[in-house]
Design a protein around this motif. Structure first.
Motif, PDB file in Angstrom:
ATOM      1  N   LEU A 146      67.264  20.628  21.389  1.00 50.59           N
ATOM      2  CA  LEU A 146      66.824  20.781  22.286  1.00 50.59           C
ATOM      3  C   LEU A 146      68.281  20.025  23.590  1.00 50.59           C
ATOM      4  CD1 LEU A 146      63.558  21.293  22.783  1.00 50.59           C
ATOM      5  CD2 LEU A 146      66.023  23.538  23.130  1.00 50.59           C
ATOM      6  N   ASP A 147      67.987  18.530  22.884  1.00 47.56           N
ATOM      7  CA  ASP A 147      69.105  17.567  23.475  1.00 47.56           C
ATOM      8  C   ASP A 147      70.460  18.087  23.925  1.00 47.56           C
ATOM      9  OD1 ASP A 147      66.687  16.334  24.427  1.00 47.56           O
ATOM     10  OD2 ASP A 147      66.898  14.364  22.340  1.00 47.56           O
ATOM     11  N   TRP A 165      59.873  15.707  24.999  1.00 46.65           N
ATOM     12  CA  TRP A 165      60.115  16.575  25.285  1.00 46.65           C
ATOM     13  C   TRP A 165      58.206  16.607  24.821  1.00 46.65           C
ATOM     14  CZ3 TRP A 165      63.059  20.791  26.823  1.00 46.65           C
ATOM     15  CH2 TRP A 165      64.391  20.614  26.072  1.00 46.65           C
ATOM     16  N   TYR A 166      57.671  18.099  25.375  1.00 48.93           N
ATOM     17  CA  TYR A 166      56.166  18.089  25.200  1.00 48.93           C
ATOM     18  C   TYR A 166      56.113  18.917  24.228  1.00 48.93           C
ATOM     19  CZ  TYR A 166      51.589  18.683  26.914  1.00 48.93           C
ATOM     20  OH  TYR A 166      49.659  19.755  26.922  1.00 48.93           O
ATOM     21  N   ALA A 167      55.068  18.368  23.365  1.00 45.71           N
ATOM     22  CA  ALA A 167      55.042  19.791  22.386  1.00 45.71           C
ATOM     23  C   ALA A 167      53.531  20.835  22.020  1.00 45.71           C
ATOM     24  CB  ALA A 167      55.827  19.513  20.761  1.00 45.71           C
ATOM     25  N   GLN A 168      53.169  21.625  22.641  1.00 44.79           N
ATOM     26  CA  GLN A 168      51.739  21.748  22.440  1.00 44.79           C
ATOM     27  C   GLN A 168      52.047  23.124  20.671  1.00 44.79           C
ATOM     28  OE1 GLN A 168      52.242  23.846  26.465  1.00 44.79           O
ATOM     29  NE2 GLN A 168      50.066  23.135  27.244  1.00 44.79           N
ATOM     30  N   SER A 227      47.563  20.435  18.127  1.00 47.57           N
ATOM     31  CA  SER A 227      47.363  19.111  18.921  1.00 47.57           C
ATOM     32  C   SER A 227      48.862  19.418  19.618  1.00 47.57           C
ATOM     33  CB  SER A 227      47.456  18.709  17.669  1.00 47.57           C
ATOM     34  OG  SER A 227      46.103  18.112  16.779  1.00 47.57           O
ATOM     35  N   GLU A 228      49.060  18.684  20.109  1.00 44.03           N
ATOM     36  CA  GLU A 228      50.003  18.009  21.291  1.00 44.03           C
ATOM     37  C   GLU A 228      50.699  16.427  20.396  1.00 44.03           C
ATOM     38  OE1 GLU A 228      47.617  20.154  25.156  1.00 44.03           O
ATOM     39  OE2 GLU A 228      48.448  17.836  25.425  1.00 44.03           O
ATOM     40  N   PHE A 229      51.997  16.884  20.879  1.00 43.91           N
ATOM     41  CA  PHE A 229      52.757  15.335  20.626  1.00 43.91           C
ATOM     42  C   PHE A 229      53.705  15.634  21.972  1.00 43.91           C
ATOM     43  CE2 PHE A 229      51.413  17.719  17.504  1.00 43.91           C
ATOM     44  CZ  PHE A 229      51.378  16.951  15.947  1.00 43.91           C
ATOM     45  N   ASP A 230      54.025  14.133  21.904  1.00 45.21           N
ATOM     46  CA  ASP A 230      55.598  13.924  23.091  1.00 45.21           C
ATOM     47  C   ASP A 230      56.824  13.570  21.794  1.00 45.21           C
ATOM     48  OD1 ASP A 230      55.289  14.263  25.458  1.00 45.21           O
ATOM     49  OD2 ASP A 230      54.423  11.893  25.715  1.00 45.21           O
ATOM     50  N   CYS A 231      57.747  14.312  22.035  1.00 43.77           N
ATOM     51  CA  CYS A 231      58.667  14.472  20.500  1.00 43.77           C
ATOM     52  C   CYS A 231      60.205  13.850  21.520  1.00 43.77           C
ATOM     53  CB  CYS A 231      58.914  15.933  20.159  1.00 43.77           C
ATOM     54  SG  CYS A 231      57.549  16.483  19.580  1.00 43.77           S
ATOM     55  N   THR A 232      61.048  13.271  20.784  1.00 41.17           N
ATOM     56  CA  THR A 232      61.944  12.965  21.116  1.00 41.17           C
ATOM     57  C   THR A 232      62.603  13.284  19.785  1.00 41.17           C
ATOM     58  OG1 THR A 232      62.224  10.627  20.141  1.00 41.17           O
ATOM     59  CG2 THR A 232      61.871  10.769  22.753  1.00 41.17           C
ATOM     60  N   ALA A 239      55.741  25.813  18.451  1.00 41.89           N
ATOM     61  CA  ALA A 239      55.842  24.781  18.908  1.00 41.89           C
ATOM     62  C   ALA A 239      55.908  24.791  19.740  1.00 41.89           C
ATOM     63  CB  ALA A 239      55.829  23.070  18.585  1.00 41.89           C
ATOM     64  N   VAL A 240      55.117  25.159  20.932  1.00 46.18           N
ATOM     65  CA  VAL A 240      56.271  25.435  23.271  1.00 46.18           C
ATOM     66  C   VAL A 240      56.414  24.702  23.696  1.00 46.18           C
ATOM     67  CG1 VAL A 240      54.460  27.407  22.784  1.00 46.18           C
ATOM     68  CG2 VAL A 240      53.625  25.418  23.831  1.00 46.18           C
ATOM     69  N   LEU A 241      57.970  24.832  24.191  1.00 39.70           N
ATOM     70  CA  LEU A 241      58.538  23.346  24.397  1.00 39.70           C
ATOM     71  C   LEU A 241      58.331  22.868  25.877  1.00 39.70           C
ATOM     72  CD1 LEU A 241      60.087  23.058  20.685  1.00 39.70           C
ATOM     73  CD2 LEU A 241      59.032  20.773  21.389  1.00 39.70           C
ATOM     74  N   SER A 242      58.049  21.515  26.394  1.00 38.85           N
ATOM     75  CA  SER A 242      58.263  22.083  27.708  1.00 38.85           C
ATOM     76  C   SER A 242      59.520  20.694  28.081  1.00 38.85           C
ATOM     77  CB  SER A 242      56.972  21.910  28.521  1.00 38.85           C
ATOM     78  OG  SER A 242      56.236  22.954  28.348  1.00 38.85           O
ATOM     79  N   ARG A 243      59.824  19.936  29.000  1.00 38.13           N
ATOM     80  CA  ARG A 243      60.973  19.635  29.599  1.00 38.13           C
ATOM     81  C   ARG A 243      59.885  17.778  29.964  1.00 38.13           C
ATOM     82  NH1 ARG A 243      63.053  23.630  32.153  1.00 38.13           N
ATOM     83  NH2 ARG A 243      65.589  24.184  30.776  1.00 38.13           N
TER      84      ARG A 243
END
Length: 252
Positions: free
Chosen positions: A131-132, A142-145, A73-78, A246-250
């Protein structure tokens, strides 16, 4: 190296996860120490980890292997909020994943109980916070796959946590937590220097993350990673290694 040798937060000390990511491109530890409060061993953790018994076989293994079970699943994370995104196929360029890249891979999504549950949200918001602080540019999304993986170890067949070999994931950072290990040997994670020509250089570190909650957090641009195959331990007929990745992208 034991993960306990690279501890995370402690009162009055700089955050070693952030220091590690900034200075050498990686950090390892155990998630309870990192969070500063126990998450493993709680009722919420038990419900979270029980979901690994309901993963689907990965039907996209170009090597013909049937040793990987997963959900995605995919998430937007702060640092303060985690939002589940609409389900879609996972895609990687062939140049990034020489084995399985180049085709859309539509995996089964996380169950609602996992996707909206407190443990996944705690882990992902913690990642965003680290990461922040690492990048020191203020809060961002952060976009988390995210994957739930089980790698099977059976007689005569090695289970490969990284069937594509030593690789990048084509993102900014990779966070891996070991949920459980049963009846296996192997499954050691290693990081390598990333060379400009796309090959990997010397090995930086090897870590056998101990469950429950041992983690490895690495910069996917500065490092490449791989994991040794898992095989049944002496006296065991089969086994497995469970991970949350979780692989995370800005986000722009």
């Amino acid at each position: 190296m034991s993960v306990q040798e690279h501890r995370t937060e402690a009162p009055g000390l700089a955050n070693p996860v952030v220091s590690g990511l900034r200075d050498v491109g990686w950090a390892a530890g155990d998630i309870d120490t990192a969070l500063g409060t126990p998450v493993t061993g709680t009722a919420e953790w038990d419900a979270f980890t029980a979901s690994w018994e309901d993963l689907a076989r990965d039907p996209f293994m170009a090597d013909g292997g049937d040793y990987r079970l997963r959900r995605y699943s995919e998430f937007d994370c702060t640092a303060d909020e985690v939002r589940l995104l609409p389900h879609k196929a996972y895609e990687q360029a062939k140049e990034i994943n020489r084995l399985n890249g180049g085709v859309p891979r539509l995996f089964e999504p996380f169950s609602d109980r996992v996707a909206h549950g407190p443990v996944a949200h705690t882990l992902l918001s913690w990642c965003a916070r680290q990461l922040d602080e690492t990048e020191d540019r203020g809060p961002r999304t952060w976009y988390a796959q995210v994957f739930q993986n089980r790698i099977l170890a059976r007689p005569g067949t090695a289970g490969k946590p990284t069937p594509e070999g030593v690789h990048h994931d084509g993102v900014d950072y990779v966070f891996t937590v070991v949920i459980d290990r049963k009846g296996i040997t192997g499954g050691t994670s290693s990081l390598y220097e990333a060379l400009p020509d796309g090959r990997h250089g010397k090995r930086i570190v090897s870590v056998e993350m101990a469950p429950p909650g041992g983690f490895l957090f690495n910069d996917d641009v500065r490092t490449m990673h791989g994991v040794t195959p898992v095989v049944p331990a002496d006296g065991e007929s089969e086994g497995y290694r469970d991970t949350f990745i979780a692989v995370l992208s800005r986000r722009p």
